[in-house]
Design a protein around this motif. Structure first.
Motif, short mmCIF file in Angstrom:
data_model
loop_
_atom_site.label_atom_id
_atom_site.label_comp_id
_atom_site.label_asym_id
_atom_site.label_seq_id
_atom_site.Cartn_x
_atom_site.Cartn_y
_atom_site.Cartn_z
N SER A 97 26.28 28.24 75.46
CA SER A 97 25.06 27.57 75.01
C SER A 97 24.49 26.70 76.12
CB SER A 97 25.35 26.72 73.77
OG SER A 97 25.73 27.54 72.68
N ARG A 98 25.36 25.97 76.85
CA ARG A 98 24.89 25.15 77.97
C ARG A 98 24.28 26.02 79.06
NH1 ARG A 98 29.94 22.52 77.42
NH2 ARG A 98 30.65 23.52 79.35
N SER A 125 20.91 27.18 77.93
CA SER A 125 19.98 26.05 77.93
C SER A 125 19.54 25.73 79.35
CB SER A 125 20.65 24.84 77.28
OG SER A 125 19.81 23.71 77.33
N ARG A 126 20.49 25.75 80.27
CA ARG A 126 20.15 25.44 81.66
C ARG A 126 19.24 26.50 82.27
NH1 ARG A 126 22.56 26.64 86.45
NH2 ARG A 126 24.43 27.50 85.48
#
Length: 301
Positions: A43-44, A47-48
């Motif tokens: 997820s990170r 998102s990034r």
């Protein structure tokens, strides 16, 4: 400085494991993490990057088009990183597994006689050889190098030409003794022509008669999926076929096959290329070693 604190290579490695192992749980076991930690990391990462890499469901994770592109580049970057570490510790030795996809004809007549010399020169390389005449997706099949015959179409693949070979129409003496020898294009209608069972760049045999080049459909009662099968069918006296010259030279020298309609030869040749993913950037030494070896010793004529 915040961007430098992100372990991007670690994220890539986890992402690649998720793709190749088929989910968060097996990737977590391989990485020594929990599935929830892998899920949060993914997820990170998304998102990034500002895009979705995986479409998730309860049973499977499917790559998005952006995920496919990121996977392709991530695997290359991780391979380059691994190669850089090996080079630092071992010098310029080629080390690791190379997956090579090639036709049965090229494998049998060109590659097999060269393998002892290649393996002796590069003792750290493991070769995974897959034989098929079908055009594969290198990314989907996790293939480093593929040998392809015929004209190269524009694509994301990089190609190194391995030469070109004439196309020769041949038959076994036993077939010609039983069915007679054709002397014109029209005569082929009375013969069993055996050809590939899938579309080719030129779907038929190019012959030149009365000053004109004609593409003759080679449809018959027998078809095959690869050139080596066609060769064996011709040797068995099943019919007439057209093959790359390098695959039948020994048979012709030994009299097991003889040329047919040589006076109508249109001079068509087939090019061979070694292809790989990328845009011409640095390659892992294991892949570069195989490409250089094929360019030097694996040429067709």
């Amino acid at each position: 400085m915040g961007r430098l604190e992100v372990n991007r290579s670690g994220e890539m490695e986890v992402f690649v494991r998720v793709v190749e192992l088929g989910g968060f749980s097996p990737a977590a076991r391989a990485a020594g993490m929990t599935p929830s930690a892998v899920s949060k990391l993914m997820s990170r990462l998304e998102s990034r990057l500002g895009t979705r890499l995986l479409n998730r469901s309860t049973r499977q994770h499917q790559l998005t088009p952006e995920g496919c592109a990121f996977y392709e580049r991530a695997t290359r970057l991780l391979a380059d990183l691994e190669d850089a570490e090996r080079v630092a510790g071992l010098g310029e030795q080629a080390v690791g597994r190379v997956r090579l996809n090639t036709s049965a004809s090229y494998a049998h007549h060109i590659l097999a006689p060269l393998l002892p010399a290649f393996l002796q020169r590069y003792p750290g390389v493991t070769l995974d050889l897959v034989q098929t005449d079908a055009v594969i997706d290198l990314l989907a099949e996790r293939t480093d190098v593929a040998i392809r015959a015929g004209p190269m179409k524009s694509s994301r693949l990089v190609a190194r030409k391995l030469g070109e070979t004439p196309l020769t129409i041949v038959a076994a003496p036993s077939y010609l003794a039983r069915c007679g020898e054709p002397h014109s294009i029209a005569d082929l209608d009375a013969h069993t022509c055996i050809d590939f069972g899938y579309p080719r760049a030129v779907d038929g045999w190019s012959l030149r008669e009365n000053g004109k080049t004609v593409v003759v459909p080679a449809t018959g009662r027998v078809q095959a999926s690869d050139g080596e099968s066609l060769r064996r069918l011709a040797l068995a006296g099943v019919g007439i076929t057209r093959l790359a010259a390098f695959t039948v030279r020994e048979d012709m020298s030994a009299g097991r096959l003889v040329p047919v309609l040589a006076h109508l030869d249109a001079g068509e040749k087939e090019a061979f290329h070694a292809v790989y993913l990328g845009q011409g950037g640095p390659l892992p030494s294991r892949v570069r070693a195989l490409l250089d070896f094929l360019a030097e010793h694996g040429r067709v004529t």
